[in-house]
Design an enzyme around this catalytic site. Structure first.
Site, PDB file in Angstrom:
ATOM      1  N   HIS A 103      -3.749  -5.159  -0.360  1.00  0.00           N
ATOM      2  CA  HIS A 103      -3.282  -5.587   1.210  1.00  0.00           C
ATOM      3  C   HIS A 103      -3.443  -7.229   1.004  1.00  0.00           C
ATOM      4  O   HIS A 103      -4.534  -7.478   1.233  1.00  0.00           O
ATOM      5  CB  HIS A 103      -4.155  -4.951   2.402  1.00  0.00           C
ATOM      6  CG  HIS A 103      -3.847  -3.675   2.437  1.00  0.00           C
ATOM      7  ND1 HIS A 103      -2.988  -3.275   3.432  1.00  0.00           N
ATOM      8  CD2 HIS A 103      -4.528  -2.452   2.156  1.00  0.00           C
ATOM      9  CE1 HIS A 103      -3.114  -1.985   3.383  1.00  0.00           C
ATOM     10  NE2 HIS A 103      -3.884  -1.454   2.702  1.00  0.00           N
ATOM     11  N   CYS A 158       0.862  -1.212  -0.001  1.00  0.00           N
ATOM     12  CA  CYS A 158       0.023   0.152  -0.106  1.00  0.00           C
ATOM     13  C   CYS A 158       0.864   1.277  -0.167  1.00  0.00           C
ATOM     14  O   CYS A 158       1.601   1.525  -1.004  1.00  0.00           O
ATOM     15  CB  CYS A 158      -0.980  -0.142   1.173  1.00  0.00           C
ATOM     16  SG  CYS A 158      -2.323   1.232   0.884  1.00  0.00           S
ATOM     17  N   GLU A 204      -2.455  -9.049   3.211  1.00  0.00           N
ATOM     18  CA  GLU A 204      -2.615  -9.590   4.633  1.00  0.00           C
ATOM     19  C   GLU A 204      -4.154  -9.451   5.006  1.00  0.00           C
ATOM     20  O   GLU A 204      -4.763  -9.944   5.937  1.00  0.00           O
ATOM     21  CB  GLU A 204      -1.917  -8.838   5.671  1.00  0.00           C
ATOM     22  CG  GLU A 204      -2.412  -7.331   6.127  1.00  0.00           C
ATOM     23  CD  GLU A 204      -1.942  -6.511   4.980  1.00  0.00           C
ATOM     24  OE1 GLU A 204      -2.471  -5.272   5.283  1.00  0.00           O
ATOM     25  OE2 GLU A 204      -1.386  -6.835   3.812  1.00  0.00           O
TER      26      GLU A 204
END
Length: 195
Positions: free
Chosen positions: A175, A77, A177
């Protein structure tokens, strides 16, 4: 394997730590240059505003360290955006790793882009085993235009680079994650890179 997440005051570090733990690995948070240099893999996270994040990198000397790293480095990001030449957010000069300038989406679309969107034109071992048009989670108002270093594309108002790669440096606008099983697979691919 030693995994270091660069700790420079940017948000979103806990969710990355948890994602790495779910994959069976342990990461350490550090802003220590020697520890970062000694890592097998380095993750450069980022949630926040570009100029204040860059100020923290400058104050810690990490702005000169990061571009010299030789092991695989993953910017996520804002981390990816700070690896570019510059960003319109706060008129901020970046680390100059990726040869592209980050610009803001126009007022024609809702910003930030927040939620799930597809990635395609996948071109890197980072996406090994990932099919075209998988959905990833994004939250951003600025983007890197399509360029020679793009390894994934997303369409929001226009096509832009949702992932970049140059040598041992990788960046994802999305993202991993927070992107479920597919995102974890991308993180695993990064941790298994041997360049």
């Amino acid at each position: 394997m030693k995994i270091v997440i660069i700790n420079y005051g940017a948000g979103n570090i806990q969710s990355i730590m948890f994602a790495i733990e779910r994959l069976g690995f342990t990461a350490v948070l550090s802003n220590n240059p020697a520890e970062i240099k000694a890592a097998d893999k380095v993750i450069f996270p980022g949630v926040g505003e570009a100029s204040s994040a860059m100020k923290m990198l400058l104050e810690s000397g990490l702005d000169t360290l990061i571009p010299t790293l030789k092991q695989p480095v993953l910017g996520i990001c804002l981390g990816m955006q700070l690896m570019c030449n510059k960003t319109e957010e706060g008129n901020t000069t970046g680390l100059g790793i990726f040869d592209v300038d980050v610009i803001k989406f126009s007022s024609k679309v809702k910003v930030p882009q927040m939620g799930w969107n597809q990635i395609y034109n996948l071109k890197s071992s980072l996406f090994k085993g990932i099919t075209e048009n998988e959905y990833m989670y994004l939250v951003h108002s600025y983007y890197a235009p399509n360029c020679a270093e793009a390894i994934a594309t997303t369409d929001y108002e226009l096509e832009y680079a949702s992932a970049l790669q140059k040598n041992n440096f990788y960046g994802t606008q999305f993202h991993p994650e927070k992107s479920g099983d597919v995102g974890e697979k991308i993180l695993r691919n990064f941790l298994e890179l041997n360049n």
